[in-house]
Every structure is written in C-alpha cells, then in structure tokens.
Motif scaffolding. Sequence first.
Motif, PDB file in Angstrom:
ATOM      1  N   LEU A  39       0.815  -1.246   0.012  1.00 25.26           N
ATOM      2  CA  LEU A  39      -0.218  -0.074  -0.311  1.00 25.26           C
ATOM      3  C   LEU A  39       0.726   1.177   0.222  1.00 25.26           C
ATOM      4  O   LEU A  39       0.311   2.171  -0.482  1.00 25.26           O
ATOM      5  CB  LEU A  39      -0.977   0.045   1.241  1.00 25.26           C
ATOM      6  CG  LEU A  39      -2.439  -0.131   0.872  1.00 25.26           C
ATOM      7  CD1 LEU A  39      -2.594  -1.747   0.410  1.00 25.26           C
ATOM      8  CD2 LEU A  39      -3.502   0.105   1.913  1.00 25.26           C
ATOM      9  N   HIS A  40       1.820   1.229   0.377  1.00 23.40           N
ATOM     10  CA  HIS A  40       2.730   2.312   0.588  1.00 23.40           C
ATOM     11  C   HIS A  40       2.991   3.074  -0.796  1.00 23.40           C
ATOM     12  O   HIS A  40       3.272   2.413  -1.613  1.00 23.40           O
ATOM     13  CB  HIS A  40       4.300   2.011   1.166  1.00 23.40           C
ATOM     14  CG  HIS A  40       4.200   1.955   2.713  1.00 23.40           C
ATOM     15  ND1 HIS A  40       3.953   2.889   3.501  1.00 23.40           N
ATOM     16  CD2 HIS A  40       4.688   0.869   3.394  1.00 23.40           C
ATOM     17  CE1 HIS A  40       4.026   2.771   4.573  1.00 23.40           C
ATOM     18  NE2 HIS A  40       4.240   1.299   4.870  1.00 23.40           N
ATOM     19  N   GLY A  41       2.974   4.277  -0.891  1.00 23.18           N
ATOM     20  CA  GLY A  41       3.313   4.947  -2.137  1.00 23.18           C
ATOM     21  C   GLY A  41       1.938   5.111  -2.979  1.00 23.18           C
ATOM     22  O   GLY A  41       1.848   5.744  -4.094  1.00 23.18           O
ATOM     23  N   LEU A  42       0.735   4.553  -2.689  1.00 15.07           N
ATOM     24  CA  LEU A  42      -0.354   4.537  -3.410  1.00 15.07           C
ATOM     25  C   LEU A  42      -1.443   5.532  -2.953  1.00 15.07           C
ATOM     26  O   LEU A  42      -1.746   6.012  -1.851  1.00 15.07           O
ATOM     27  CB  LEU A  42      -1.151   3.183  -3.339  1.00 15.07           C
ATOM     28  CG  LEU A  42      -0.661   1.949  -4.098  1.00 15.07           C
ATOM     29  CD1 LEU A  42      -1.514   0.856  -3.971  1.00 15.07           C
ATOM     30  CD2 LEU A  42      -0.455   2.430  -5.691  1.00 15.07           C
ATOM     31  N   ALA A  43      -2.087   6.368  -3.918  1.00 16.48           N
ATOM     32  CA  ALA A  43      -3.224   7.174  -3.875  1.00 16.48           C
ATOM     33  C   ALA A  43      -4.459   6.499  -3.267  1.00 16.48           C
ATOM     34  O   ALA A  43      -4.304   5.175  -3.613  1.00 16.48           O
ATOM     35  CB  ALA A  43      -3.515   7.971  -5.232  1.00 16.48           C
ATOM     36  N   ASP A  44      -5.085   6.788  -2.552  1.00 19.80           N
ATOM     37  CA  ASP A  44      -6.264   6.268  -1.931  1.00 19.80           C
ATOM     38  C   ASP A  44      -7.141   5.562  -2.970  1.00 19.80           C
ATOM     39  O   ASP A  44      -7.540   4.442  -2.894  1.00 19.80           O
ATOM     40  CB  ASP A  44      -7.202   7.208  -1.154  1.00 19.80           C
ATOM     41  CG  ASP A  44      -6.530   7.790  -0.051  1.00 19.80           C
ATOM     42  OD1 ASP A  44      -5.666   6.843   0.445  1.00 19.80           O
ATOM     43  OD2 ASP A  44      -6.893   8.852   0.458  1.00 19.80           O
ATOM     44  N   SER A  54     -14.480  -9.828  -7.460  1.00 16.54           N
ATOM     45  CA  SER A  54     -14.662  -9.759  -5.960  1.00 16.54           C
ATOM     46  C   SER A  54     -14.702  -8.486  -5.515  1.00 16.54           C
ATOM     47  O   SER A  54     -14.264  -7.454  -5.931  1.00 16.54           O
ATOM     48  CB  SER A  54     -14.041 -10.712  -5.225  1.00 16.54           C
ATOM     49  OG  SER A  54     -12.793 -10.236  -5.134  1.00 16.54           O
ATOM     50  N   LEU A  55     -14.984  -8.228  -4.055  1.00 14.71           N
ATOM     51  CA  LEU A  55     -14.706  -7.036  -3.425  1.00 14.71           C
ATOM     52  C   LEU A  55     -13.180  -6.593  -3.196  1.00 14.71           C
ATOM     53  O   LEU A  55     -12.756  -5.839  -2.549  1.00 14.71           O
ATOM     54  CB  LEU A  55     -15.476  -6.958  -1.969  1.00 14.71           C
ATOM     55  CG  LEU A  55     -17.118  -7.003  -2.238  1.00 14.71           C
ATOM     56  CD1 LEU A  55     -17.660  -6.934  -0.758  1.00 14.71           C
ATOM     57  CD2 LEU A  55     -17.469  -5.758  -2.887  1.00 14.71           C
ATOM     58  N   THR A  56     -12.333  -7.777  -3.386  1.00 19.94           N
ATOM     59  CA  THR A  56     -10.907  -7.524  -3.167  1.00 19.94           C
ATOM     60  C   THR A  56     -10.230  -6.391  -3.620  1.00 19.94           C
ATOM     61  O   THR A  56     -10.196  -6.254  -4.962  1.00 19.94           O
ATOM     62  CB  THR A  56     -10.102  -8.889  -3.667  1.00 19.94           C
ATOM     63  OG1 THR A  56     -10.801  -9.938  -2.950  1.00 19.94           O
ATOM     64  CG2 THR A  56      -8.882  -8.800  -2.924  1.00 19.94           C
ATOM     65  N   THR A  57      -9.653  -5.265  -3.006  1.00 14.76           N
ATOM     66  CA  THR A  57      -8.934  -4.384  -3.287  1.00 14.76           C
ATOM     67  C   THR A  57      -7.822  -4.307  -2.297  1.00 14.76           C
ATOM     68  O   THR A  57      -7.791  -4.795  -1.322  1.00 14.76           O
ATOM     69  CB  THR A  57      -9.551  -3.037  -3.010  1.00 14.76           C
ATOM     70  OG1 THR A  57     -10.030  -2.925  -1.731  1.00 14.76           O
ATOM     71  CG2 THR A  57     -10.983  -2.923  -3.904  1.00 14.76           C
ATOM     72  N   THR A 103      -8.477   5.600   4.353  1.00 16.50           N
ATOM     73  CA  THR A 103      -7.590   5.880   3.627  1.00 16.50           C
ATOM     74  C   THR A 103      -6.224   5.122   3.523  1.00 16.50           C
ATOM     75  O   THR A 103      -6.333   4.191   4.486  1.00 16.50           O
ATOM     76  CB  THR A 103      -7.162   7.440   3.920  1.00 16.50           C
ATOM     77  OG1 THR A 103      -6.457   7.323   5.306  1.00 16.50           O
ATOM     78  CG2 THR A 103      -8.377   8.432   3.857  1.00 16.50           C
ATOM     79  N   VAL A 104      -5.639   5.057   2.683  1.00 13.41           N
ATOM     80  CA  VAL A 104      -4.439   4.294   2.895  1.00 13.41           C
ATOM     81  C   VAL A 104      -3.671   4.655   4.220  1.00 13.41           C
ATOM     82  O   VAL A 104      -3.260   3.609   4.888  1.00 13.41           O
ATOM     83  CB  VAL A 104      -3.096   4.639   1.438  1.00 13.41           C
ATOM     84  CG1 VAL A 104      -1.998   3.926   1.918  1.00 13.41           C
ATOM     85  CG2 VAL A 104      -3.875   4.116   0.137  1.00 13.41           C
ATOM     86  N   GLN A 105      -3.531   6.052   4.503  1.00 19.14           N
ATOM     87  CA  GLN A 105      -2.881   6.111   5.826  1.00 19.14           C
ATOM     88  C   GLN A 105      -3.765   5.530   6.795  1.00 19.14           C
ATOM     89  O   GLN A 105      -3.113   5.038   7.929  1.00 19.14           O
ATOM     90  CB  GLN A 105      -2.590   7.799   5.779  1.00 19.14           C
ATOM     91  CG  GLN A 105      -1.931   8.221   7.159  1.00 19.14           C
ATOM     92  CD  GLN A 105      -2.052   9.778   7.435  1.00 19.14           C
ATOM     93  OE1 GLN A 105      -2.284  10.486   6.742  1.00 19.14           O
ATOM     94  NE2 GLN A 105      -1.190  10.125   8.286  1.00 19.14           N
ATOM     95  N   SER A 106      -4.958   5.789   7.265  1.00 17.03           N
ATOM     96  CA  SER A 106      -5.775   5.334   8.323  1.00 17.03           C
ATOM     97  C   SER A 106      -5.490   3.773   8.200  1.00 17.03           C
ATOM     98  O   SER A 106      -5.520   3.110   9.445  1.00 17.03           O
ATOM     99  CB  SER A 106      -7.089   5.798   8.231  1.00 17.03           C
ATOM    100  OG  SER A 106      -7.834   5.397   7.072  1.00 17.03           O
ATOM    101  N   LEU A 107      -5.553   3.080   7.162  1.00 15.67           N
ATOM    102  CA  LEU A 107      -5.847   1.654   7.206  1.00 15.67           C
ATOM    103  C   LEU A 107      -4.356   0.993   7.580  1.00 15.67           C
ATOM    104  O   LEU A 107      -4.372  -0.102   8.382  1.00 15.67           O
ATOM    105  CB  LEU A 107      -6.093   1.222   5.733  1.00 15.67           C
ATOM    106  CG  LEU A 107      -7.703   1.221   5.135  1.00 15.67           C
ATOM    107  CD1 LEU A 107      -7.752   1.335   3.805  1.00 15.67           C
ATOM    108  CD2 LEU A 107      -8.605   0.551   5.992  1.00 15.67           C
ATOM    109  N   LEU A 108      -3.503   1.784   7.104  1.00 19.85           N
ATOM    110  CA  LEU A 108      -2.015   1.189   7.406  1.00 19.85           C
ATOM    111  C   LEU A 108      -1.884   1.387   8.870  1.00 19.85           C
ATOM    112  O   LEU A 108      -1.479   0.573   9.567  1.00 19.85           O
ATOM    113  CB  LEU A 108      -0.864   1.867   6.574  1.00 19.85           C
ATOM    114  CG  LEU A 108      -0.771   1.442   5.105  1.00 19.85           C
ATOM    115  CD1 LEU A 108       0.262   2.231   4.415  1.00 19.85           C
ATOM    116  CD2 LEU A 108      -0.394   0.018   5.151  1.00 19.85           C
ATOM    117  N   ALA A 109      -2.259   2.434   9.521  1.00 21.51           N
ATOM    118  CA  ALA A 109      -1.995   2.839  10.825  1.00 21.51           C
ATOM    119  C   ALA A 109      -2.879   2.182  11.696  1.00 21.51           C
ATOM    120  O   ALA A 109      -2.329   1.423  12.931  1.00 21.51           O
ATOM    121  CB  ALA A 109      -2.616   4.615  11.049  1.00 21.51           C
ATOM    122  N   GLY A 110      -4.077   1.482  11.245  1.00 18.07           N
ATOM    123  CA  GLY A 110      -4.892   0.835  12.009  1.00 18.07           C
ATOM    124  C   GLY A 110      -4.285  -0.827  11.995  1.00 18.07           C
ATOM    125  O   GLY A 110      -4.290  -1.449  13.020  1.00 18.07           O
TER     126      GLY A 110
END
Length: 175
Positions: A39-44, A54-57, A103-110
């Motif tokens: 996920l690092h470096g990706l835009a939301d 599928s729902l897989t992202t 967001t990428v940031q919130s998901l990674l932090a979580g």
Amino acid sequence: MAEIAIDPTLGPILARTGDERAVLESFLDFHRAIVMRKLHGLADVDARRRLVPSLTTLAGLVKHLTLVERNWFSGLLAPEPGEVYQHTEEKAAAGFILDDADTVQSLLAGYERACARSRAVAARFDLDHVVPHPHPLLGEVSLRWILTHLIEETARHAGHADILRELTDGSTGAL
C-alpha cells in the motif's frame, strides 16, 4: 541503550536457527510487512480500485487483515470487555467493504496498531496455551495454531496484494 529496529523482511533470515516461537513470529511479521509495503506510495483511489470481480482491493485486504488480527488475538485469545470473536463468513466478508473514511494512511495505521496489539497479546502466553474456539470442528486452538493460521492467512493475502499492486502500477516482489 536504544533498541535497534530490524527490518521485518529480514526476520526469517535472522531467525533461521531460532526457536519455534522466533521462527513463527518472524514469518508472520515478514508477511505483515509485505502487505503494508503493497500500500505504501499508493493514492487512495488506486488502493480502492477494484481490479477483480470480487470486493478484493488493496485497501480492502488491509482492512480485512486488521479485522483478522483483532479477531484471533484480541477477540479469541485475550478478549477485553466488549470484544467478541466473529466467526461467520458474512462478518469476514464485511471486512473488505470500505468506508469513506478509509484511507491508505488510516488503514495502514490501523493495521500497524492491530499487529502491535497482537504481538503484545501473544507475548503473554506460551505456544501451548489453548483457548476454546466457537466453531465445533476446531474445539480448542493453541497459540501455536493461531500463529500458524495467521501466517497462512496473511501470506495468502500478501500474494493477492502483490498481484493487485502489479495490476495497479507494475510493482512486484516482497521488497
């Protein structure tokens, strides 16, 4: 003296002659790190993009794995008041559904917080510690089994993330 942080992708190499716990934990941390690096470096918008039917992202994988970490370590092994192990397919699938606030940031932090809590919970028990599992086929599971299951689950989704990241921008590999 300050503790030196070791890149988790080196863990399996450093633990190659370690005890069983060191090997299990290093492989789990290795796959956790791969998932986060995807996920690092990706835009939301790129992390949310559906590239398969599928729902897989990429974002959904991290959200799902965050719930998996919480479920197995906090929910099953050492639940705090209000925490419950969720064992239905419907609840597992719901982990892939993103909210507007994801967001990428919130998901990674979580995910990082969930993994840190999982490490802290696991550290309180020996590998032979057993807890009841709500699924009748499983009966009881040990911390050893939980760690092995999480390695399998995280590695499988790290592979999915690798494919999705390659489809997104051509980036491949664990590092």
